[in-house]
Design an enzyme around this catalytic site. Sequence first.
Site, mmCIF file in Angstrom:
data_model
loop_
_atom_site.group_PDB
_atom_site.id
_atom_site.type_symbol
_atom_site.label_atom_id
_atom_site.label_comp_id
_atom_site.label_asym_id
_atom_site.label_seq_id
_atom_site.Cartn_x
_atom_site.Cartn_y
_atom_site.Cartn_z
ATOM 1 N N THR A 49 0.860 -1.178 0.000
ATOM 2 C CA THR A 49 0.000 0.000 0.000
ATOM 3 C C THR A 49 0.901 1.233 0.000
ATOM 4 O O THR A 49 1.923 1.264 0.684
ATOM 5 C CB THR A 49 -0.976 -0.024 1.194
ATOM 6 O OG1 THR A 49 -1.647 1.225 1.269
ATOM 7 C CG2 THR A 49 -0.262 -0.279 2.514
ATOM 8 N N GLU A 102 -5.430 -2.234 4.536
ATOM 9 C CA GLU A 102 -5.110 -2.879 5.804
ATOM 10 C C GLU A 102 -6.280 -3.692 6.369
ATOM 11 O O GLU A 102 -6.103 -4.437 7.334
ATOM 12 C CB GLU A 102 -4.692 -1.819 6.843
ATOM 13 C CG GLU A 102 -3.338 -1.181 6.589
ATOM 14 C CD GLU A 102 -3.372 -0.031 5.574
ATOM 15 O OE1 GLU A 102 -4.379 0.100 4.862
ATOM 16 O OE2 GLU A 102 -2.380 0.708 5.502
ATOM 17 N N LYS A 142 -6.787 20.416 14.254
ATOM 18 C CA LYS A 142 -7.020 20.192 15.673
ATOM 19 C C LYS A 142 -6.931 21.550 16.358
ATOM 20 O O LYS A 142 -5.842 22.116 16.486
ATOM 21 C CB LYS A 142 -5.964 19.249 16.261
ATOM 22 C CG LYS A 142 -6.028 17.814 15.727
ATOM 23 C CD LYS A 142 -5.022 17.557 14.623
ATOM 24 C CE LYS A 142 -5.131 16.144 14.050
ATOM 25 N NZ LYS A 142 -4.402 16.011 12.765
ATOM 26 N N TRP A 147 -11.829 18.840 16.708
ATOM 27 C CA TRP A 147 -11.387 18.575 15.353
ATOM 28 C C TRP A 147 -12.287 19.313 14.380
ATOM 29 O O TRP A 147 -13.513 19.224 14.460
ATOM 30 C CB TRP A 147 -11.443 17.073 15.056
ATOM 31 C CG TRP A 147 -10.310 16.307 15.636
ATOM 32 C CD1 TRP A 147 -9.147 16.813 16.140
ATOM 33 C CD2 TRP A 147 -10.225 14.887 15.780
ATOM 34 N NE1 TRP A 147 -8.336 15.796 16.591
ATOM 35 C CE2 TRP A 147 -8.977 14.600 16.379
ATOM 36 C CE3 TRP A 147 -11.068 13.843 15.457
ATOM 37 C CZ2 TRP A 147 -8.560 13.306 16.658
ATOM 38 C CZ3 TRP A 147 -10.664 12.546 15.739
ATOM 39 C CH2 TRP A 147 -9.415 12.278 16.327
#
Lengths: 546, 546
Positions: free
Chosen positions: B188, B335, B445, B450
Amino acid sequence: MKTRIIEPSQNAYSYPLLIKSLLLSGERYEPDHEIVYSDLIRYDYVTLNQRIRKLANVLTEAGVGAGDTVAVMDWDSHRYLEAYFAIPMIGAIIHHVNVRLSPDQIAYTMNHAEDDYLMVHDDFLALAEGISERTPTVKGVIQLTDEAQATPSSLNLIGEYETLLSNASDQYDFPDFDENSVATTFYTTGTTGNPKGVCFSHRQLVLHTLNMASMLGVYEGQPLLRSEDVYMPMTPMFHVHAWGVPYAATMIGVKQVYPGRYEPNKMVKLYRDEGVTFSHGVPAVLQMILSCDEAKNTDLNGWKMLTGGSAPTAGLASEMADRGVQFFTAYGMSETCPLLTLVHLHESERELPLQEQVPARTKTGVPVSMVDLRIVDPQGNVVPHDGESVGEIVVRAPWLTQSYHKESEKSDELWAGGWLHTGDVASIDQNNSVQIKDRIKDVIKTGGEWISSLELESLISEQGHIAEVAVVGIPDERWDERPYALVVPVPGEEVTAEQITQHLQQYVEQGRINRWAIPQQIEITTEIPKTSVGKINKKQIRLNLG
Amino acid sequence: MKTRIIEPSQNAYSYPLLIKSLLLSGERYEPDHEIVYSDLIRYDYVTLNQRIRKLANVLTEAGVGAGDTVAVMDWDSHRYLEAYFAIPMIGAIIHHVNVRLSPDQIAYTMNHAEDDYLMVHDDFLALAEGISERTPTVKGVIQLTDEAQATPSSLNLIGEYETLLSNASDQYDFPDFDENSVATTFYTTGTTGNPKGVCFSHRQLVLHTLNMASMLGVYEGQPLLRSEDVYMPMTPMFHVHAWGVPYAATMIGVKQVYPGRYEPNKMVKLYRDEGVTFSHGVPAVLQMILSCDEAKNTDLNGWKMLTGGSAPTAGLASEMADRGVQFFTAYGMSETCPLLTLVHLHESERELPLQEQVPARTKTGVPVSMVDLRIVDPQGNVVPHDGESVGEIVVRAPWLTQSYHKESEKSDELWAGGWLHTGDVASIDQNNSVQIKDRIKDVIKTGGEWISSLELESLISEQGHIAEVAVVGIPDERWDERPYALVVPVPGEEVTAEQITQHLQQYVEQGRINRWAIPQQIEITTEIPKTSVGKINKKQIRLNLG
């Protein structure tokens, strides 16, 4: 050795296959779908999850710990479904007590399983009280009742189920543990000896469930269990987890209807009122359902029905087809969790009128995914898939019981040669469809071949004047065994052994049976020994013959 | 500890979860269904199984042993499908080489994976020859070609695929081994550093497959993959096992169509000629398909399409709906094997015209069964499912990669706290539907909260005169970070920072953003840095800002 292994036991991030994972998707995908208990209780999947966490708290507070066994004696209910999850999810083992056994046998199984706790419905309270002195391992009892008031009891009561749940927290952080931990146990009865305990682990049940969810859902013309279905079991929940379907239904988020005690009229009413679309049951229960008063005035057309346990008779199959019941045969046994095969209809078969589909639908079925299934001869050699040759069905699959609990000798027999021996003799045709012919103990082993006693009985009965017939094998020095037939003529008719031999000769000429399949002896008699439930008792026949 | 464990490693009768088991049911249930390769080759499931056994013999005779790695460089083909099975089934590892990487990167991944053998299509032969000195672990090469005659090559050739297969036995007794053995590997690529290798075991792929087969098949209104479907992937087979669908399709016995090289006109023709019903792809590929000449004259109505990789734009989604393409968003990553979530349409949504279903169909989706998914704040606390609060998606599931190959530090980051960190920031609403808002590295942030840079960009672009916008976080002593915006006005229009600030003020008043979400600095410019594939390069923007 170069092979790279991802070692779960050494990896903090491994994900064991635990029953708790099966609860994740039902609530997320179909939160509004209902769990219904008879005409008494209904709630949604969000509530199901809350109640399972409440039950886990009740059990934990009662002292149930990891590895403890909790016996359940209940009719098919929402409570049983909750126990299917909560008991294993806290690391304990659920023992599904077969309430149809005799009190002596129930006491035997509870002692053998070393049950620590008991959840018992009021209807079985007297029974549990009667055997309480013989089940000394039981430390506490939770009472299950449909009434506002629980029946008083001499047992060591922890409390009444609904009352306990209503006072419990709905938060519970279920632990991770070894996926090979035993989750469930129950007992299977043979014709001889004590009931034998089978066990299934979390891993086995998760794998059986994942596989069942796809097998019952994705084949053309047989979408048996999908999220829009409404499911009602007609196989008791104490019997092989009701064939494992409640776990699959819960994972998908299917509406589930639990009928309580099996009363055919009530079940047909629930079918109608709740819009049931999918059920499963053994032929005897299906016959009761079709014959009950309520069914006479109810449209059964389209009811999808998994049948198993034994093959439906031609009469029952034809009646189901007449009523539009979409039945499919499946095959398995207590030791196999149970799913091994499922009928698969080919396109050409699906296009026929339902009545003409009966032969295809009453086959034993095609082995489902992940199941390695063979038929083998007495020497263990694989038998060809020609639809004619017969052999014993032996299997490997990720969800087969690994041993009978505390019965090492019987376990070794079950797993002789590394394959689970089903004790069923079958052929497999070129479409990979299995057809069971007989139980191996009833097969006649003669001249190095197997003759199905059931097939021989069927051929003999076609003589036309025969009311009942039983065939067993008797020892023979030259042929190992030879067939022996007991024949009861239709009252008022006369039949001779010679007539039967002549009748069978035509099948020899047609190549349907070998000449040594013609019984060595044919006894014309007035009665055939039966078991207590009315089945032909071949063991007794053999004993009588010495 | 009282818990009873069924210990598979000590039990001769245990049944490891191996990829070979996935082949059992397709051949049994749908023996006549076909595997089709472009307009060149077609055969049935019985032949598929024979060819997989032949390939296993070819590999074994070539010297491939357990634990060896076999790299594959091919277009999407029947050969690739056969390799998906045969290579792991003999205990070796298949390395799906990403043929879109640069030769340097391909050489890096082949060395890093320590590939022992290579199967390479003629189209990539020059590439393989060019890097052969840098891939010294490769001992032998099997040539893949669609032509009668294989191209001559300087590589150490074992032979040509079809010729080798035609000379091989179709009998092979596949061994049992540890289910945690690595079966597949691929790489990846991120925006920085070398490609990272992910690995999946037999167990993980079997579990992903079983779960996918039920999730794609059993939900109402979205029967994506069933035995009667015809499947054609539009995600390359080197990319996360084409999302794992070929394994599920093979288990069920679905007809499969492999298009070779991705040429939109050819793929639309295959869709039409072969009766394709189900595909999957990333938005860029779907856009190419919809825009190609062949699609203009083809009825795409009813084509079921899984979309993933990134959310389809409103324009693409609307165009798919116009053409009757039944698209469903799914979410996952390399993943995660990959399936994590799938869009689920509620009954009320399914009843709307397709165009009005677009908002529901373009959500990120509901976590599928067996997937434990949370959103967490920067401190790791679980964030509420209110559709507003955002957190990073962290997951546990039985099929997540356990580590990056030979990269322990990056693996520890991936699995910080025992949950796999996806790097995606999302909200979850009360219907358990996930909505991705941003990549965590692009989130700003600020003040302990967030702010999604994507959302802020979207709000800014609604000002009306803006061609392009990029928002990044810049360090701030008091607030940790504050937003910084780069804005390109529509040519000929003039836009000031004050106008944008005023424009955003309305969203503060509506409560849609906090006041500290208004960028500290807004730079009006003529160009925004891009990556080589045309995406906004936020890393470069941050670098430019020092």
